[in-house]
Scaffold this active site. Structure first.
Site, PDB file in Angstrom:
ATOM      1  CG  ASP A   1      -1.808  -1.228   1.271  1.00 30.90           C
ATOM      2  OD1 ASP A   1      -2.203  -1.704   0.188  1.00 30.90           O
ATOM      3  OD2 ASP A   1      -2.071  -1.722   2.377  1.00 30.90           O
TER       4      ASP A   1
ATOM      5  CE  LYS B   1       2.867  -2.547  -4.430  1.00 37.30           C
ATOM      6  NZ  LYS B   1       2.543  -2.291  -3.030  1.00 37.30           N
TER       7      LYS B   1
ATOM      8  N   GLY C   1      -3.964  -4.614  -4.576  1.00 33.34           N
ATOM      9  CA  GLY C   1      -5.024  -3.737  -5.033  1.00 33.34           C
ATOM     10  C   GLY C   1      -4.441  -2.416  -5.425  1.00 33.34           C
ATOM     11  CG  HIS C   2      -2.484  -0.756  -8.705  1.00 30.10           C
ATOM     12  ND1 HIS C   2      -1.567  -1.718  -9.018  1.00 30.10           N
ATOM     13  CD2 HIS C   2      -2.878  -0.205  -9.862  1.00 30.10           C
ATOM     14  CE1 HIS C   2      -1.424  -1.754 -10.322  1.00 30.10           C
ATOM     15  NE2 HIS C   2      -2.198  -0.853 -10.857  1.00 30.10           N
ATOM     16  CB  THR C   3      -7.339   2.887  -7.106  1.00 33.25           C
ATOM     17  OG1 THR C   3      -7.541   2.022  -5.988  1.00 33.25           O
ATOM     18  CG2 THR C   3      -8.669   3.385  -7.589  1.00 33.25           C
TER      19      THR C   3
ATOM     20  NE  ARG D   1       6.764 -31.428  -5.336  1.00 31.91           N
ATOM     21  CZ  ARG D   1       7.628 -32.112  -4.620  1.00 31.91           C
ATOM     22  NH1 ARG D   1       8.748 -32.499  -5.154  1.00 31.91           N
ATOM     23  NH2 ARG D   1       7.360 -32.413  -3.356  1.00 31.91           N
TER      24      ARG D   1
ATOM     25  CD  GLN E   1       0.950  -9.052  -2.762  1.00 28.32           C
ATOM     26  OE1 GLN E   1       1.520  -9.619  -3.662  1.00 28.32           O
ATOM     27  NE2 GLN E   1      -0.328  -8.743  -2.843  1.00 28.32           N
TER      28      GLN E   1
ATOM     29  N   GLY F   1       5.122  11.887  -5.031  1.00 35.24           N
ATOM     30  CA  GLY F   1       3.661  11.968  -5.097  1.00 35.24           C
ATOM     31  C   GLY F   1       3.199  13.160  -4.278  1.00 35.24           C
TER      32      GLY F   1
END
Ligand code: IMO
Ligand code: MG
Length: 422
Positions: free
Chosen positions: A14, A17, A41-43, A144, A223, A411
């Site tokens: 979080d 990225k 999760g990225h928006t 496997r 992650q 940012g």
């Protein structure tokens, strides 16, 4: 021959990225996911519309850019198809998608197993997983017996499902958990395989061909380093390798093919789920940061634990990943505080150390040593490092000085264009 640039998380995920990936993806010919699954999760906001991606590589929004899901990813086909349908309905072509035939498929019994194991853990032992079946799917991969994309679209699927379900049901039954039905799973998943079939291919050779054609390539990490199965705060980690090594094992590209490695962080820090967190502010300060930074999970909506930036941990991420450039998000957020802190070393039993360790005893014992900075600054519409307020520059310069890594991206707000590129 081109090389692949990589964007990685340096802390507990979080870090934002998506913001850097979004910027770089519009310039790339190929974007690749290499590890994790829909625990990420990225928006991305495009033309005023927000897209929350968990599996689809960002390049999917740029026509002509290949969007590749590598062999190291675990894919929940229901989630992937849902994302693709949203895009199709909004007029996007998804013909640029490629899925590795060797990627593992998250099956319903993985999700049940994830929930069952988490429910059984005692309060202090809970990991706080995203309950997406990530860990159990990677377990099958290493055992496997995973179902790969090539099985889902081929004629080995039914037999493998029946065999796996038989084994899983023995465990579910012994634990008083609801059993799953192989035939129902087969009936539901075969159409999903048929839907995805035309995108499935040998992505290993494809990616090498792209390098040979000198195409510009971007690997979008999911992650983060401190959630890495080897380098993170085990057992409070995810089940994959989100650090730089996962790029090679999750794509088939070699160490020689790696270009820039961008490490993403926030001007403060956060963690979701359980586990140690040395600079956590489990107090009013943490609450203030959470509200100012809107620190609630994109995947699970959980409130994130918040605290100060930890340069001891950051330098560990720099070492482990060979980070060549930093991307610092939420500079605007930290500027809203009157004063803020930066952890520059730890006090470990009376000794000052700058060597990070994920050892539980070490994590428990260490006390952060802070430097303080003046906040109360506004970024305004600064479009370059030079235009930033002096107090913000002081902070960024100190981070560069103590890491030895240049700050390449800053940012400065939530919007897509609120990013300074240096
Ligand atoms: P992005 O890509 C933050 C955390 C979970 C939990 C632990 C194990 O958005 O940065 P898992 O479901 O993976 O077995 O959960 O890892 N976790 C994340 N935290 N951001 C993420 O991804 C995460 N992916 C997993 O909260 O503590
Ligand atoms: Mg997340």
């Amino acid at each position: 021959m081109s090389k692949i640039d990589i964007v990685l998380g340096t802390f507990f995920g979080d870090e934002g990225k998506g913001k850097v990936i979004d910027y770089l993806a519009t310039k790339a010919d190929v974007t690749v996911r290499c590890s994790g699954g829909n625990n990420a999760g990225h928006t991305i906001q495009v033309n005023g519309k927000k897209y929350a991606f968990h599996l689809a590589p960002s390049g999917i929004l740029t026509p002509g850019t290949l969007a590749v899901i590598g062999n190291g990813v675990v894919i929940d086909p229901r989630v992937l198809i849902e994302e693709l349908e949203v895009l199709k309905n909004d007029g996007y072509s998804i013909d640029n998608l490629r899925i590795s035939d060797k990627a593992s498929v998250i099956m319903p019994y993985h999700i049940e197993m994830d929930k069952m194991l988490e429910a059984q853990r005692a309060p202090g032992d809970k990991i706080g997983t995203t309950a997406r079946g990530i860990g159990p799917c990677y377990c099958d991969k290493y055992e496997r017996c995973a179902i790969r994309m090539e099985d889902l679209i081929g004629d080995t699927f039914e037999e493998k499902v029946r065999k796996n379900v038989k084994n899983k049901n023995i465990i579910f039954k012994a634990n008083g958990w609801d059993e799953v039905d192989a035939e129902a799973i087969i009936a539901e998943y075969q159409p999903l395989g048929a839907y995805l079939k035309k995108y499935v291919c040998d992505t290993i050779n494809l990616l090498h061909d792209c390098l040979e054609k000198d195409m510009s390539m971007l690997c979008e990490g999911a992650q983060a380093t401190l959630l890495d199965i080897d380098f993170g705060s085990y057992p409070f980690v995810t089940s994959s390798s989100p650090s730089v090594g996962g790029v090679c094992t999750g794509t088939g590209l070699s160490a020689h093919d790696i270009g820039e490695v961008y490490g993403v962080l926030k001007a403060y820090s956060s963690r979701v789920g359980e586990g140690p967190y040395i600079t956590e502010q489990n107090n009013e300060i943490g609450d203030t940061i959470r509200e100012l930074g809107h620190e609630y999970g994109a995947t699970t909506k959980r409130p994130r634990r918040c605290g100060w930036l930890d340069l001891v941990a950051l330098n560990y991420a720099v070492k482990v990943n060979g980070i060549t450039g930093l991307a610092i998000n939420h500079l605007d957020t930290i500027g809203k505080l009157p004063r803020f802190k930066l952890c520059v070393a730890y006090d470990y039993n009376g000794e000052r150390t700058t060597n990070y360790s994920t050892n539980a005893k070490f994590q428990e014992t260490c006390k952060p040593i802070y430097e303080e900075f003046e906040g109360d600054f506004e970024i305004g519409d600064a479009k370059s490092f030079e235009q930033l307020p002096e107090k913000a520059k002081v902070y960024l310069n100190r981070i560069e000085e103590l890491t030895g890594v240049p700050v390449k991206f800053i940012g400065t707000g939530a919007g897509r264009e609120e990013l300074i590129v240096r």
